[in-house]
Design a protein around this motif. Structure first.
Motif, short mmCIF file in Angstrom:
data_model
loop_
_atom_site.label_atom_id
_atom_site.label_comp_id
_atom_site.label_asym_id
_atom_site.label_seq_id
_atom_site.Cartn_x
_atom_site.Cartn_y
_atom_site.Cartn_z
N LEU A 108 -4.99 -0.31 -7.11
CA LEU A 108 -4.65 -0.90 -6.28
C LEU A 108 -5.57 -2.53 -7.14
CD1 LEU A 108 -4.85 -2.58 -2.80
CD2 LEU A 108 -6.46 -0.99 -2.57
N MET A 109 -6.47 -2.14 -6.87
CA MET A 109 -8.04 -3.63 -8.16
C MET A 109 -6.51 -4.13 -8.65
SD MET A 109 -10.38 -2.61 -5.51
CE MET A 109 -11.24 -4.34 -5.81
N THR A 115 1.38 3.85 -2.53
CA THR A 115 0.99 5.33 -2.66
C THR A 115 2.00 6.24 -3.33
OG1 THR A 115 -0.09 4.59 -0.42
CG2 THR A 115 0.26 7.64 -0.66
N SER A 161 -6.11 10.26 -6.79
CA SER A 161 -6.68 8.90 -5.61
C SER A 161 -7.10 7.82 -6.29
CB SER A 161 -7.34 10.02 -4.53
OG SER A 161 -6.69 10.17 -3.48
N ARG A 162 -8.46 8.46 -7.39
CA ARG A 162 -9.29 7.32 -8.31
C ARG A 162 -8.01 6.27 -9.18
NH1 ARG A 162 -13.28 9.70 -11.38
NH2 ARG A 162 -14.94 9.82 -10.51
N GLY A 185 -5.12 5.63 -8.09
CA GLY A 185 -3.99 4.81 -6.61
C GLY A 185 -5.48 3.30 -6.41
N ILE A 186 -6.26 3.47 -6.82
CA ILE A 186 -7.40 2.75 -6.24
C ILE A 186 -7.66 1.88 -7.70
CG2 ILE A 186 -9.91 2.01 -5.92
CD1 ILE A 186 -10.31 4.95 -4.72
N LEU A 221 0.67 -1.18 0.22
CA LEU A 221 -0.49 0.45 -0.11
C LEU A 221 0.72 1.11 -0.26
CD1 LEU A 221 -2.36 -1.12 2.83
CD2 LEU A 221 -2.98 -0.96 0.33
#
Length: 306
Positions: A246-247, A221, A239-240, A242-243, A217
Protein backbone atom coordinates in the motif's frame (compact mmCIF):
# COMPACT_ATOMS: atom_id res chain seq x y z
CA UNK A 1 12.09 14.34 -7.00
CA UNK A 2 12.18 14.48 -10.81
CA UNK A 3 15.57 16.18 -10.72
CA UNK A 4 16.82 13.53 -8.30
CA UNK A 5 15.64 10.74 -10.59
CA UNK A 6 17.24 12.32 -13.67
CA UNK A 7 20.59 12.83 -11.98
CA UNK A 8 20.63 9.31 -10.58
CA UNK A 9 19.85 7.88 -14.02
CA UNK A 10 22.67 9.95 -15.52
CA UNK A 11 25.19 8.59 -13.03
CA UNK A 12 24.00 4.96 -13.10
CA UNK A 13 23.43 3.65 -16.61
CA UNK A 14 20.89 0.88 -17.15
CA UNK A 15 19.32 0.87 -13.68
CA UNK A 16 16.32 3.13 -14.28
CA UNK A 17 13.68 0.96 -12.63
CA UNK A 18 15.82 0.06 -9.60
CA UNK A 19 16.65 3.75 -9.10
CA UNK A 20 12.97 4.65 -9.16
CA UNK A 21 12.14 1.85 -6.72
CA UNK A 22 14.99 2.93 -4.42
CA UNK A 23 13.62 6.49 -4.25
CA UNK A 24 10.09 5.11 -3.86
CA UNK A 25 11.25 3.25 -0.74
CA UNK A 26 12.88 6.43 0.58
CA UNK A 27 9.62 8.36 0.14
CA UNK A 28 7.56 5.55 1.68
CA UNK A 29 9.79 5.51 4.77
CA UNK A 30 10.97 1.93 4.18
CA UNK A 31 14.32 0.21 3.82
CA UNK A 32 15.87 -1.68 0.90
CA UNK A 33 17.75 -4.95 0.50
CA UNK A 34 19.85 -4.67 -2.67
CA UNK A 35 20.99 -7.97 -4.15
CA UNK A 36 23.39 -8.45 -7.05
CA UNK A 37 26.69 -9.94 -8.10
CA UNK A 38 29.88 -7.97 -7.41
CA UNK A 39 30.86 -5.16 -9.74
CA UNK A 40 27.49 -3.97 -11.07
CA UNK A 41 27.18 -0.76 -9.05
CA UNK A 42 25.28 -1.56 -5.84
CA UNK A 43 27.52 0.54 -3.62
CA UNK A 44 27.80 3.30 -6.22
CA UNK A 45 24.01 3.56 -6.43
CA UNK A 46 23.68 4.14 -2.67
CA UNK A 47 26.68 6.48 -2.51
CA UNK A 48 25.26 8.58 -5.36
CA UNK A 49 21.90 8.85 -3.62
CA UNK A 50 23.57 9.92 -0.37
CA UNK A 51 25.47 12.70 -2.16
CA UNK A 52 22.36 13.98 -3.91
CA UNK A 53 20.07 14.18 -0.86
CA UNK A 54 22.59 15.65 1.57
CA UNK A 55 22.34 14.73 5.20
CA UNK A 56 24.70 12.36 6.98
CA UNK A 57 25.49 9.01 5.42
CA UNK A 58 27.65 6.18 6.76
CA UNK A 59 28.88 2.89 5.34
CA UNK A 60 29.49 -0.26 7.38
CA UNK A 61 31.34 -3.23 5.89
CA UNK A 62 29.83 -6.21 7.69
CA UNK A 63 32.26 -8.95 8.71
CA UNK A 64 31.91 -12.25 10.66
CA UNK A 65 33.63 -10.82 13.77
CA UNK A 66 31.38 -7.76 14.04
CA UNK A 67 29.46 -7.20 17.29
CA UNK A 68 26.10 -5.39 17.82
CA UNK A 69 27.92 -2.59 19.68
CA UNK A 70 29.92 -1.92 16.49
CA UNK A 71 26.63 -0.93 14.86
CA UNK A 72 24.53 0.80 17.50
CA UNK A 73 27.25 2.05 19.87
CA UNK A 74 28.44 1.34 23.41
CA UNK A 75 29.23 2.90 26.78
CA UNK A 76 32.78 3.61 27.96
CA UNK A 77 34.14 4.91 31.24
CA UNK A 78 35.94 8.26 31.03
CA UNK A 79 38.64 8.28 33.70
CA UNK A 80 39.14 12.05 33.39
CA UNK A 81 35.53 12.91 34.21
CA UNK A 82 34.79 9.78 36.28
CA UNK A 83 31.62 9.30 34.24
CA UNK A 84 30.28 6.83 31.71
CA UNK A 85 29.97 8.19 28.16
CA UNK A 86 27.87 6.87 25.31
CA UNK A 87 29.71 6.40 22.03
CA UNK A 88 27.10 6.33 19.27
CA UNK A 89 27.62 3.88 16.41
CA UNK A 90 27.28 4.36 12.63
CA UNK A 91 23.55 3.63 12.81
CA UNK A 92 23.10 7.29 13.79
CA UNK A 93 22.90 8.58 10.21
CA UNK A 94 20.26 9.59 7.69
CA UNK A 95 21.41 6.94 5.23
CA UNK A 96 23.17 3.77 6.37
CA UNK A 97 24.78 1.51 3.78
CA UNK A 98 25.03 -1.96 5.31
CA UNK A 99 27.46 -3.57 2.88
CA UNK A 100 27.28 -7.38 2.61
CA UNK A 101 24.90 -7.67 5.54
CA UNK A 102 24.77 -11.47 5.21
CA UNK A 103 28.46 -11.75 6.20
CA UNK A 104 27.75 -10.95 9.84
CA UNK A 105 26.20 -13.33 12.44
CA UNK A 106 22.45 -13.19 13.23
CA UNK A 107 23.14 -11.54 16.60
CA UNK A 108 24.67 -8.52 14.87
CA UNK A 109 22.02 -8.51 12.15
CA UNK A 110 19.40 -8.34 14.90
CA UNK A 111 20.97 -5.11 16.16
CA UNK A 112 19.30 -3.39 13.21
CA UNK A 113 15.81 -4.75 13.96
CA UNK A 114 14.80 -2.07 16.49
CA UNK A 115 16.45 0.65 14.43
CA UNK A 116 14.67 -0.27 11.19
CA UNK A 117 11.26 -0.86 12.74
CA UNK A 118 11.03 1.86 15.40
CA UNK A 119 13.63 4.46 14.39
CA UNK A 120 15.43 4.14 17.70
CA UNK A 121 18.14 2.08 19.41
CA UNK A 122 18.72 1.06 23.01
CA UNK A 123 22.26 1.30 24.42
CA UNK A 124 22.71 -0.08 27.96
CA UNK A 125 19.05 0.42 28.77
CA UNK A 126 18.80 3.99 27.40
CA UNK A 127 16.76 4.59 24.26
CA UNK A 128 18.03 7.06 21.67
CA UNK A 129 15.99 8.28 18.68
CA UNK A 130 17.63 8.03 15.26
CA UNK A 131 17.81 10.93 12.77
CA UNK A 132 14.77 11.60 10.61
CA UNK A 133 14.75 10.45 7.87
CA UNK A 134 16.53 7.19 8.63
CA UNK A 135 17.07 4.99 5.57
CA UNK A 136 18.91 1.65 5.49
CA UNK A 137 20.15 0.11 2.25
CA UNK A 138 21.71 -3.32 2.77
CA UNK A 139 23.57 -5.18 0.03
CA UNK A 140 24.26 -8.87 -0.41
CA UNK A 141 25.88 -11.14 -2.99
CA UNK A 142 23.49 -13.88 -4.26
CA UNK A 143 26.28 -16.12 -5.58
CA UNK A 144 28.99 -16.47 -2.94
CA UNK A 145 27.62 -18.30 0.11
CA UNK A 146 30.85 -19.34 1.84
CA UNK A 147 31.19 -17.52 5.15
CA UNK A 148 27.71 -16.00 4.96
CA UNK A 149 24.66 -16.15 7.25
CA UNK A 150 21.12 -16.37 5.91
CA UNK A 151 19.03 -13.37 6.93
CA UNK A 152 16.22 -14.52 9.28
CA UNK A 153 12.61 -13.93 8.25
CA UNK A 154 12.14 -11.30 10.98
CA UNK A 155 15.05 -9.31 9.53
CA UNK A 156 13.86 -9.68 5.93
CA UNK A 157 10.38 -8.50 6.91
CA UNK A 158 11.85 -5.16 8.03
CA UNK A 159 12.82 -4.35 4.42
CA UNK A 160 10.16 -2.63 2.34
CA UNK A 161 11.78 -3.80 -0.92
CA UNK A 162 14.19 -6.40 -2.12
CA UNK A 163 15.72 -5.13 -5.35
CA UNK A 164 17.71 -7.39 -7.67
CA UNK A 165 20.35 -5.78 -9.86
CA UNK A 166 21.04 -7.56 -13.15
CA UNK A 167 23.85 -7.18 -15.65
CA UNK A 168 23.32 -4.17 -17.97
CA UNK A 169 22.34 -4.58 -21.62
CA UNK A 170 24.95 -4.51 -24.40
CA UNK A 171 24.33 -0.83 -25.16
CA UNK A 172 24.29 0.22 -21.51
CA UNK A 173 27.51 -1.68 -20.83
CA UNK A 174 29.14 0.16 -23.73
CA UNK A 175 28.03 3.49 -22.22
CA UNK A 176 29.58 2.47 -18.87
CA UNK A 177 32.90 1.79 -20.60
CA UNK A 178 32.74 5.17 -22.36
CA UNK A 179 32.48 6.88 -18.97
CA UNK A 180 36.00 5.63 -18.21
CA UNK A 181 37.58 7.11 -21.34
CA UNK A 182 39.09 10.50 -20.38
CA UNK A 183 37.92 12.50 -23.43
CA UNK A 184 34.40 11.01 -23.31
CA UNK A 185 33.93 11.03 -19.55
CA UNK A 186 31.30 13.50 -18.39
CA UNK A 187 32.13 15.78 -15.50
CA UNK A 188 30.68 14.38 -12.30
CA UNK A 189 27.99 16.58 -10.78
CA UNK A 190 26.97 14.62 -7.70
CA UNK A 191 28.83 16.76 -5.16
CA UNK A 192 25.97 19.25 -4.76
CA UNK A 193 22.77 17.93 -3.18
CA UNK A 194 19.72 18.30 -5.41
CA UNK A 195 17.18 18.14 -2.60
CA UNK A 196 17.29 18.59 1.16
CA UNK A 197 16.18 16.27 3.90
CA UNK A 198 13.36 18.70 4.76
CA UNK A 199 12.08 18.43 1.18
CA UNK A 200 12.09 14.64 1.41
CA UNK A 201 10.15 14.79 4.69
CA UNK A 202 7.70 17.20 3.04
CA UNK A 203 7.17 14.72 0.21
CA UNK A 204 6.54 11.97 2.78
CA UNK A 205 3.91 14.19 4.36
CA UNK A 206 2.33 14.59 0.94
CA UNK A 207 1.74 10.82 0.80
CA UNK A 208 -1.24 11.43 3.08
CA UNK A 209 -2.93 13.23 0.17
CA UNK A 210 -2.59 10.26 -2.20
CA UNK A 211 -6.04 8.67 -2.61
CA UNK A 212 -6.48 4.88 -2.59
CA UNK A 213 -9.89 3.68 -3.76
CA UNK A 214 -11.64 1.00 -1.73
CA UNK A 215 -11.52 -1.34 -4.75
CA UNK A 216 -7.73 -1.10 -4.69
CA UNK A 217 -7.63 -1.88 -0.99
CA UNK A 218 -9.67 -4.99 -1.80
CA UNK A 219 -7.22 -5.79 -4.63
CA UNK A 220 -4.20 -5.58 -2.30
CA UNK A 221 -5.96 -7.56 0.45
CA UNK A 222 -6.89 -10.33 -1.99
CA UNK A 223 -3.30 -10.48 -3.29
CA UNK A 224 -1.88 -10.87 0.22
CA UNK A 225 -4.41 -13.48 1.31
CA UNK A 226 -4.00 -15.60 -1.83
CA UNK A 227 -0.28 -16.02 -1.09
CA UNK A 228 -1.30 -17.73 2.15
CA UNK A 229 -3.76 -20.08 0.42
CA UNK A 230 -1.44 -21.59 -2.20
CA UNK A 231 0.31 -24.88 -1.39
CA UNK A 232 3.31 -23.73 -3.42
CA UNK A 233 4.41 -21.56 -0.51
CA UNK A 234 5.40 -22.61 2.99
CA UNK A 235 4.89 -19.05 4.20
CA UNK A 236 2.74 -16.39 2.59
CA UNK A 237 2.69 -12.64 3.00
CA UNK A 238 1.92 -11.03 6.37
CA UNK A 239 -0.25 -8.02 7.16
CA UNK A 240 2.95 -5.94 7.25
CA UNK A 241 3.52 -7.02 3.64
CA UNK A 242 0.11 -5.62 2.71
CA UNK A 243 0.99 -2.30 4.36
CA UNK A 244 4.27 -2.32 2.42
CA UNK A 245 2.46 -2.77 -0.90
CA UNK A 246 0.00 0.00 0.00
CA UNK A 247 2.62 2.57 1.05
CA UNK A 248 4.91 1.72 -1.87
CA UNK A 249 2.01 2.11 -4.32
CA UNK A 250 1.27 5.56 -2.95
CA UNK A 251 4.93 6.60 -3.17
CA UNK A 252 5.21 5.25 -6.74
CA UNK A 253 2.12 7.25 -7.74
CA UNK A 254 3.54 10.39 -6.11
CA UNK A 255 6.78 10.00 -8.07
CA UNK A 256 4.60 9.90 -11.19
CA UNK A 257 3.05 13.25 -10.18
CA UNK A 258 -0.29 11.68 -9.27
CA UNK A 259 -2.34 11.93 -6.10
CA UNK A 260 -4.20 8.67 -6.74
CA UNK A 261 -3.16 5.02 -6.96
CA UNK A 262 -3.91 2.78 -9.96
CA UNK A 263 -3.81 -1.04 -10.30
CA UNK A 264 -0.61 -0.65 -12.35
CA UNK A 265 1.07 0.99 -9.35
CA UNK A 266 0.21 -2.05 -7.22
CA UNK A 267 1.51 -4.43 -9.88
CA UNK A 268 4.74 -2.46 -10.20
CA UNK A 269 5.64 -2.63 -6.50
CA UNK A 270 4.25 -6.10 -5.75
CA UNK A 271 7.39 -8.00 -6.77
CA UNK A 272 9.99 -5.99 -4.81
CA UNK A 273 7.64 -5.68 -1.81
CA UNK A 274 6.78 -9.40 -1.56
CA UNK A 275 9.59 -11.49 -3.08
CA UNK A 276 11.66 -11.62 0.12
CA UNK A 277 8.71 -12.33 2.40
CA UNK A 278 7.56 -15.56 0.73
CA UNK A 279 9.06 -18.98 1.48
CA UNK A 280 8.74 -21.49 -1.35
CA UNK A 281 7.75 -25.11 -0.79
CA UNK A 282 10.55 -27.67 -1.38
CA UNK A 283 8.77 -28.99 -4.49
CA UNK A 284 8.66 -25.53 -6.12
CA UNK A 285 12.34 -25.00 -5.34
CA UNK A 286 13.22 -28.33 -6.96
CA UNK A 287 11.26 -27.33 -10.05
CA UNK A 288 13.22 -24.07 -10.28
CA UNK A 289 10.31 -21.82 -9.33
CA UNK A 290 10.80 -18.38 -7.82
CA UNK A 291 8.83 -15.98 -5.66
CA UNK A 292 8.55 -13.60 -8.63
CA UNK A 293 6.80 -16.29 -10.70
CA UNK A 294 4.26 -16.96 -7.95
CA UNK A 295 3.61 -13.24 -7.44
CA UNK A 296 3.01 -12.80 -11.18
CA UNK A 297 0.69 -15.82 -11.31
CA UNK A 298 -1.25 -14.60 -8.27
CA UNK A 299 -1.69 -11.15 -9.79
CA UNK A 300 -2.86 -12.68 -13.06
CA UNK A 301 -5.52 -14.69 -11.22
CA UNK A 302 -7.06 -11.67 -9.48
CA UNK A 303 -9.60 -9.50 -11.38
CA UNK A 304 -8.20 -6.01 -11.88
CA UNK A 305 -10.46 -3.29 -10.43
CA UNK A 306 -11.81 -0.75 -12.91
Amino acid sequence: MEQLLLQMEKELVGQKQNIRLLITALLAGGHVLLEGVPGIGKTKMVRTLSQLIGGESKRVQFTPDMMPSDIIGHVVYNMQTNQFETIKGPVFANLLLADEINRTPPKTQAALLEAMEEGQVTIHGVTYPLPDPFFVVATQNPVEYEGTYVLPEAQLDRFLFKLTMQYPSHEHEKQILKQHIPWQKQQASVATPICTLDEILAQRKKLEEVVVDDSLLEYITTLIRKTRETKRLQLGASSRAGIAVLMASKAWALLDNRLYVTPDDVKMVARPALRHRLILSPQVELEGGTSDHIIDETLAAIPVPR
